[in-house]
Scaffold this motif. Structure first.
Motif, PDB file in Angstrom:
ATOM      1  N   ARG A  71       0.842  -1.208   0.000  1.00  0.00           N
ATOM      2  CA  ARG A  71       0.000   0.000   0.000  1.00  0.00           C
ATOM      3  C   ARG A  71       0.879   1.261   0.000  1.00  0.00           C
ATOM      4  O   ARG A  71       0.503   2.288  -0.547  1.00  0.00           O
TER       5      ARG A  71
ATOM      6  N   ASP B 266      -0.952   4.789  -4.800  1.00  0.00           N
ATOM      7  CA  ASP B 266      -1.742   5.510  -5.804  1.00  0.00           C
ATOM      8  C   ASP B 266      -2.700   6.438  -5.073  1.00  0.00           C
ATOM      9  O   ASP B 266      -2.785   6.429  -3.828  1.00  0.00           O
ATOM     10  N   SER B 267      -3.444   7.189  -5.833  1.00  0.00           N
ATOM     11  CA  SER B 267      -4.330   8.192  -5.225  1.00  0.00           C
ATOM     12  C   SER B 267      -5.484   7.543  -4.463  1.00  0.00           C
ATOM     13  O   SER B 267      -5.934   8.069  -3.440  1.00  0.00           O
ATOM     14  N   GLN B 268      -5.968   6.401  -4.944  1.00  0.00           N
ATOM     15  CA  GLN B 268      -7.062   5.718  -4.249  1.00  0.00           C
ATOM     16  C   GLN B 268      -6.609   5.215  -2.886  1.00  0.00           C
ATOM     17  O   GLN B 268      -7.340   5.336  -1.897  1.00  0.00           O
ATOM     18  N   THR B 269      -5.396   4.677  -2.846  1.00  0.00           N
ATOM     19  CA  THR B 269      -4.840   4.223  -1.577  1.00  0.00           C
ATOM     20  C   THR B 269      -4.643   5.407  -0.631  1.00  0.00           C
ATOM     21  O   THR B 269      -4.936   5.313   0.564  1.00  0.00           O
ATOM     22  N   GLN B 270      -4.150   6.520  -1.185  1.00  0.00           N
ATOM     23  CA  GLN B 270      -3.959   7.713  -0.364  1.00  0.00           C
ATOM     24  C   GLN B 270      -5.275   8.169   0.248  1.00  0.00           C
ATOM     25  O   GLN B 270      -5.342   8.523   1.435  1.00  0.00           O
ATOM     26  N   GLN B 271      -6.332   8.135  -0.552  1.00  0.00           N
ATOM     27  CA  GLN B 271      -7.638   8.585  -0.079  1.00  0.00           C
ATOM     28  C   GLN B 271      -8.125   7.745   1.102  1.00  0.00           C
ATOM     29  O   GLN B 271      -8.736   8.265   2.041  1.00  0.00           O
ATOM     30  N   LYS B 272      -7.820   6.447   1.080  1.00  0.00           N
ATOM     31  CA  LYS B 272      -8.261   5.557   2.144  1.00  0.00           C
ATOM     32  C   LYS B 272      -7.371   5.629   3.388  1.00  0.00           C
ATOM     33  O   LYS B 272      -7.867   5.571   4.523  1.00  0.00           O
TER      34      LYS B 272
ATOM     35  N   ILE C 235      -8.939  -1.045   3.085  1.00  0.00           N
ATOM     36  CA  ILE C 235      -8.911  -1.613   1.727  1.00  0.00           C
ATOM     37  C   ILE C 235      -8.996  -3.131   1.795  1.00  0.00           C
ATOM     38  O   ILE C 235      -9.748  -3.767   1.055  1.00  0.00           O
TER      39      ILE C 235
ATOM     40  N   GLN D 153     -12.565  -4.312   2.882  1.00  0.00           N
ATOM     41  CA  GLN D 153     -13.563  -4.268   1.813  1.00  0.00           C
ATOM     42  C   GLN D 153     -13.302  -5.345   0.764  1.00  0.00           C
ATOM     43  O   GLN D 153     -14.235  -5.987   0.263  1.00  0.00           O
TER      44      GLN D 153
END
Length: 683
Positions: free
Chosen positions: A96, A126-132, A178, A181
């Motif tokens: 991650r 990545d940006s999705q990982t950062q957001q979470k 992550i 889910q």
């Protein structure tokens, strides 16, 4: 004195009826326990997701390996994944984030670093990982009052955490959202391992448990030595709050069996959740390593079968409803590569004679583990009175074999003592009375058998075999009186879940032997106390020969071996383990070896010979080991009652069969002696 005897003598006859009445009144309590034990039949197989990540981290394609193994696990019957609270180290392992210390970050960015700086640099995948993950990381270190600043490198965003990497990588935060889910989307039930490594905050814990509830989490496993909310101060208040939050979100606990020390606060938390607890059996990394050793195919197949046998036994015989599987990869010098036990696990669960089909065959189903529905009876309060009187009568009955003149005194003193003990501690009273009745019942049973020989009653039987079988049946039935009291007195759910232990059981393994032996040597003959004292003095003043020393040494060695085989720590040879496995797989429930191979057959042989030879009573005495073993079987309070009943039934049937074989061998040898050897000797 005459008035005392007027009450004392009849009491000795009435005691038996008190014991029977108490036993009959105890049966509803035993049945309530049986209903409780059969109220939850779902078994849950859980794999440690962190272990899967550890194994994947050593592969050439870590994420691909995880995606390949998860469907295999589900196909094998592993329906749940255990997820821990996260750390930066775990985020790094799951790819991650990338993580660097100040020196490595300077080398990466090709800048001159500050020699006095030792921070942690994080880059998100990545940006999705950062957001979470960014809000989670920022909150964790803000709570620790550690500054966190943004950082980036080559279009990848990250953070600078003003704490050393070694320290920061261990800080605990909420589980990886992550991973949670992803596992839910793949159809896995999630089991969360929750620790007490963060300060307990009611609102934050409520929000976390609400998140778990929304993900379908039904149960948590405590990670570490303390339950969440346990503190040196305000422990009770915090644990009450934690229990309320668990109840509010419909989440229960799992109790790990065979821990060296109980987890602090677990019993209190379990009580406050109304015992929403299931028992968990852990198959450790060390256990898994045995399946990765360089073995021949036959040897590996035996170990895989051994794992299956172990898991079936745990579920069927120990009220286990959650099986937790651990594993890790090891370097195999012989194979020249990294190996892991996962393929062997799948084979053990679903292969030939696999654990899961066998578990389902005996009535269990796969699914989220559920707590027992505790059954009770309104008869319990009334039964307590009969339990007290009946249990005391059984103890006094045993003492009356030695000092019949003091029966009334023993009964009155015992009654006052038990009432006082119950007032002082209900738990201590229940355990003390249960232990005393468990010791008394087999002692009385064997002493009655000895008395039947000493009094000449055995000699009146025309058939030695009939007397032997009747005596074995009667003696075992009397021993089982102690079982009913033991079960009824200790029918609380905490004993089934092993949140509370039955103390002093070690005394059960020795005291009946000593009591029956004392009776046999000094009290079984119908003589006066003066004659008994003279007999004691004669034995104590006897000269000791080398032969007696050797016999005593052998006896002590036998006692040591007997004790070494007792309890959970008892050791068994490889051959015996194979024999046990054969019995378990053949009969479904394994009878106890010392009962059907040793004690019951010798007891039956001794009873058979007692019709003709009074000294055969010493063989009869050896049977006390089998009788106390009957009672001890039910002292394993985490074993379902019907399993224990089947076990002793098999022990008696097989023991009787082997005993009859011994009798046949005895008859063949004695008749051969009389026919062939004696005539030659007389010549």
């Amino acid at each position: 004195m005459n008035l005392y005897q007027t009450w004392n003598n009849p009491l000795r006859n009435i005691l038996w009826w008190f014991v029977i009445i108490g036993m009959l009144c105890s049966l509803p309590l035993a049945y309530a326990r049986h209903q409780t034990e059969t109220s939850a039949n779902q078994v849950e197989f859980v794999f440690d997701y962190r272990d899967l990540l550890d194994i994947a981290d050593l592969q050439t394609n870590p994420q691909g390996y995880v995606n390949t193994e998860l469907p295999k696990m589900k196909a094998a019957g592993i329906s749940s994944m255990a997820v821990y609270e996260s750390t930066l180290a775990e985020f790094k392992e799951s790819r991650r984030i990338d993580m660097y210390n100040s020196r490595d970050a300077a080398a990466l960015t090709q800048t001159f670093g500050n020699p006095n700086e030792n921070f942690t640099y994080v880059l998100f995948a990545d940006s999705q990982t950062q957001q979470k993950l960014e809000p989670l990381i920022k909150k964790t270190f803000a709570d620790l009052k550690v500054d966190v600043k943004p950082w980036s490198f080559k279009n990848r965003n990250g953070l600078v955490i003003q704490m050393s990497m070694d320290d920061a990588s261990m800080k605990v935060m909420d589980p990886d959202p992550i991973a949670l889910q992803m596992l839910k989307d793949q159809g896995f039930q999630i089991v969360v391992r929750l620790s007490n490594r963060r300060p307990f905050n009611t609102n934050e814990m409520d929000a976390l448990l609400k998140q778990f509830h929304d993900l379908g989490v039904k149960r948590i496993i405590v990670d570490g030595n303390e339950v969440p909310g346990y503190t040196e101060e305000n422990t009770e208040m915090n644990l009450n709050k934690m229990a309320d939050l668990l109840h509010k979100n419909g989440i229960g606990l799992a109790a790990i069996e065979l821990l060296k020390e109980p987890q602090k606060g677990f019993s209190t938390l379990a009580k406050e959740t109304n015992y929403d607890v299931v028992r968990l059996h852990s198959f450790t990394e060390k256990d898994g390593d045995k399946l990765t050793e360089p073995l021949k195919k036959v040897e590996l197949a035996d170990r895989i079968q051994g794992m299956a046998d172990r898991l079936v036994l745990a579920v069927k015989d120990r009220n286990i409803r959650m099986v937790f599987l651990n594993a890790h990869a090891v370097k195999s010098v012989d194979k020249g590569k990294l190996v892991d036990p996962l393929a062997s696990y799948y084979e053990s669960l679903q292969g030939k004679d696999g654990a899961i089909p066998r578990i389902e065959k005996v009535g269990f189903t796969l699914g989220p583990a559920e707590a027992f529905d505790v059954h009770s009876t309104g008869w319990q309060k009334v039964a307590r009175i009969f339990l007290l009187v009946g249990g005391l009568s059984l103890i006094v009955w045993m003492l009356s074999f030695f000092l019949p003149e003091l029966t009334l005194i023993f009964f009155v003193i015992g009654l006052i003592g038990l009432v006082g003990l119950h007032t002082l501690s209900a738990n201590l009273y229940a355990q003390g009375l249960a232990l005393a009745t468990a010791i008394s019942a087999p002692s009385v049973a064997v002493m009655l058998a000895i008395r039947s020989v000493r009094s000449g009653a055995a000699a009146k039987w025309k058939s030695g075999l009939a007397f032997g079988l009747w005596t074995l049946l009667k003696t075992s039935a009397i021993s089982l009186l102690g079982v009913v009291y033991e079960v009824a007195l200790l029918n609380h759910i905490t004993y089934s879940l092993v949140l509370q232990q039955f103390r002093g059981v070690g005394m059960l393994h020795l005291l009946p032997i000593g009591i029956a032996g004392l009776y046999l040597l000094f009290f079984s003959e119908n003589n006066t106390y003066k004659e008994k004292a003279a007999n004691v003095r004669r034995i104590l003043s006897s000269y000791i020969s080398v032969l007696w020393i050797v016999i005593a040494g052998v006896g002590l060695a036998a006692i040591y071996y007997y004790l070494s085989r007792t309890g959970n720590e008892g050791q068994a040879s490889t051959v015996e383990k194979l024999f046990r496995s054969f019995l378990e797989n053949t009969l479904g429930v394994r009878p106890r070896t010392k009962e059907f191979l040793v004690a019951h057959p010798i007891f039956l042989l001794g009873a058979y010979l007692s019709v003709r030879y009074r000294h055969a009573v010493y063989l009869l005495f050896i049977g006390v080991i089998g009788q106390l073993s009957l009672v001890d079987t039910f002292a394993h309070l985490h074993t379902p009652l019907h399993i224990s009943l089947i076990r002793i039934f098999y022990g008696l049937i097989l023991g009787a069969i082997i005993g009859i074989v011994l009798i046949a061998v005895w008859e063949i040898l004695t008749r051969s002696w009389k026919r062939w050897v004696q005539p030659q000797v007389s010549k």
